[in-house]
Write an enzyme that holds these catalytic residues in place. Structure first.
Site, PDB file in Angstrom:
ATOM      1  N   ASN A  58      31.570  68.240  72.095  1.00 13.22           N
ATOM      2  CA  ASN A  58      30.222  68.793  72.286  1.00 13.22           C
ATOM      3  C   ASN A  58      29.249  68.087  71.339  1.00 13.22           C
ATOM      4  O   ASN A  58      28.151  67.680  71.736  1.00 13.22           O
ATOM      5  CB  ASN A  58      30.192  70.294  71.990  1.00 13.22           C
ATOM      6  N   LYS A  67      24.004  78.232  58.573  1.00 13.86           N
ATOM      7  CA  LYS A  67      23.392  78.629  59.849  1.00 13.86           C
ATOM      8  C   LYS A  67      23.160  80.139  59.892  1.00 13.86           C
ATOM      9  O   LYS A  67      24.080  80.912  59.605  1.00 13.86           O
ATOM     10  CB  LYS A  67      24.322  78.228  61.001  1.00 13.86           C
ATOM     11  N   GLY A  98      26.535  76.032  67.920  1.00 13.92           N
ATOM     12  CA  GLY A  98      26.828  75.455  66.597  1.00 13.92           C
ATOM     13  C   GLY A  98      27.082  73.951  66.685  1.00 13.92           C
ATOM     14  O   GLY A  98      26.700  73.184  65.786  1.00 13.92           O
ATOM     15  N   ASP A  99      27.729  73.551  67.762  1.00 14.23           N
ATOM     16  CA  ASP A  99      28.018  72.115  67.931  1.00 14.23           C
ATOM     17  C   ASP A  99      26.731  71.337  68.200  1.00 14.23           C
ATOM     18  O   ASP A  99      26.553  70.218  67.724  1.00 14.23           O
ATOM     19  CB  ASP A  99      29.005  71.912  69.085  1.00 14.23           C
ATOM     20  N   ASP A 121      28.833  74.365  77.596  1.00 15.25           N
ATOM     21  CA  ASP A 121      28.709  73.935  76.191  1.00 15.25           C
ATOM     22  C   ASP A 121      27.862  72.684  76.036  1.00 15.25           C
ATOM     23  O   ASP A 121      27.204  72.495  75.018  1.00 15.25           O
ATOM     24  CB  ASP A 121      30.101  73.615  75.622  1.00 15.25           C
TER      25      ASP A 121
HETATM   26  O1  CKP Z   1      30.993  77.091  67.507  1.00 17.34           O
HETATM   27  P1  CKP Z   1      30.608  76.695  68.893  1.00 17.34           P
HETATM   28  O2  CKP Z   1      30.261  77.859  69.765  1.00 17.34           O
HETATM   29  O3  CKP Z   1      29.514  75.670  68.892  1.00 17.34           O
HETATM   30  O4  CKP Z   1      31.909  75.980  69.472  1.00 17.34           O
HETATM   31  C1  CKP Z   1      32.332  76.067  70.783  1.00 17.34           C
HETATM   32  C2  CKP Z   1      33.558  75.242  71.085  1.00 17.34           C
HETATM   33  O5  CKP Z   1      36.104  73.939  70.846  1.00 17.34           O
HETATM   34  C3  CKP Z   1      34.027  75.450  72.512  1.00 17.34           C
HETATM   35  O6  CKP Z   1      33.778  74.287  73.271  1.00 17.34           O
HETATM   36  C4  CKP Z   1      35.507  75.713  72.399  1.00 17.34           C
HETATM   37  O7  CKP Z   1      36.265  75.014  73.275  1.00 17.34           O
HETATM   38  C5  CKP Z   1      35.836  75.305  70.975  1.00 17.34           C
HETATM   39  O8  CKP Z   1      34.648  75.595  70.255  1.00 17.34           O
HETATM   40  C6  CKP Z   1      37.079  76.058  70.519  1.00 17.34           C
HETATM   41  O9  CKP Z   1      38.146  75.439  70.442  1.00 17.34           O
HETATM   42  O10 CKP Z   1      36.948  77.276  70.259  1.00 17.34           O
HETATM   43 MG    MG Z   2      30.649  76.945  65.596  1.00 15.88          MG
END
Ligand code: CKP
Ligand code: MG
Length: 314
Positions: free
Chosen positions: A37, A224, A258-259, A295
């Protein structure tokens, strides 16, 4: 190369209907994974990125590689595994914007990443190594791969950036805490959320979290605070302060924000922007991601980012 990351991407299935997934019949498939992401976010803004990973030599692996390559991320260091499958996960929209994530990733191809997966020449040509706390949680060999990459990155004076991304479903609290703290100690820049700060250091106060992280080593910490923005602190530049967040009228999907935030801050720093402006870019991208289902779909290109920043409205 500007930024390299190591981690698992998965095919993401989202039910067409909200409510418990036992009633769902139709699903949309997308791609996701914290590291890709962020890499895709950076790539959309014109930065050169590369992804180190493993996928199954199956249809989902082909889908991931094609899609990530299509977004401009280099996939030449993504290996194919003849035995282990590509991981998948589901995002269940229980009610409103309350989302539950279900992983089917145990023993996936990516969980077999190991120190030998890291091509040292490839890695160390980049400026930044981007790590999240998800990869070391996948398996012992994944954790070793991360520490190996960190060692090589340090030898070559790369900038190491960490998003703790603590996933309680993937490891024990003790292991998560000790490993994230150890990685933070090797990092230059860390992006914790306030609840991650609470878990790691027992405080949700942004200044307290930044102080605790600075004590471990990182020169820059950005805490954040969701819609409220973020607190930033850089020791060497003596810059501390708060960057305003962006109000979003209706959050469609909070996962991936977050990403996107990380992509924005790293992009700003690569462009040579002051820290505060870089953090504002991060906040803007985080907000944009929540307005779109998926995402990566809401990650903006330069034009969209500039338009959003200039209107500051959704
Ligand atoms: O912290 P975030 O919500 O930005 O992260 C989301 C990602 O990789 C999502 O794509 C999911 O597949 C993951 O975090 C995970 O492994 O939880
Ligand atoms: Mg995150």
């Amino acid at each position: 190369m500007d930024v390299i990351s190591i981690g698992e991407a998965m095919v993401l299935f989202t039910p067409e209907t909200s409510g418990p997934m036992r009633y769902a019949r139709d699903y949309t498939s997308r791609i996701a994974g914290a590291e890709i992401n962020t890499l895709i976010g950076l790539s959309k803004l014109g930065h050169q990125t590369g992804w180190i990973s493993r996928v199954g030599s199956d249809e989902f692996g082909a889908m991931l590689k094609n899609a990530v390559r299509g977004e401009g991320v280099d996939v030449s260091e993504v290996a194919e595994d003849d035995e282990a499958p590509t991981g998948i996960f589901f995002k269940e929209n229980v009610y409103g914007d309350h989302v539950r994530v279900h992983y089917y990733r145990k023993h996936s191809a990516a969980s077999f990443l190991n120190p030998e997966s890291i091509n040292e020449d490839y890695l160390t040509e980049a400026k930044v190594l981007y790590i999240t706390g998800i990869t070391p949680a996948l398996s012992d060999s994944c954790s070793k791969a991360v520490f190996h990459a960190i060692e090589k990155a340090k030898q070559h004076k790369m900038t190491i950036v960490l998003d703790p991304n603590i996933r309680y479903k993937l490891w024990t609290e003790e292991k998560a805490r000790s490993t994230i703290i150890e990685i933070a100690g090797h990092s230059d820049i860390v992006f914790p959320g306030t609840s991650e700060g609470e878990f790691l250091f027992g405080t949700s106060d942004p200044e307290g979290i930044a102080e605790a992280l600075h004590d471990l080593g990182p020169d820059t910490v950005v805490v954040k605070k969701g819609e409220e923005g973020a607190y930033y602190s850089c020791l060497s530049k003596k810059e501390q302060g708060h960057a305003e967040g962006f109000r979003v009228k209706q959050v469609i999907d909070p996962v991936g924000a977050g990403d996107g935030f990380a992509a924005g801050v790293v992009s700003g720093l690569l462009d040579g922007l002051p820290l505060k402006e870089s953090v504002t870019r991060g906040c803007a991208i985080g907000a944009l991601v929540t307005m779109v289902n998926g995402d990566i779909e809401g990650l903006p290109d330069r034009k969209t980012l500039e338009l959003y920043l200039s209107t500051k409205s959704d």
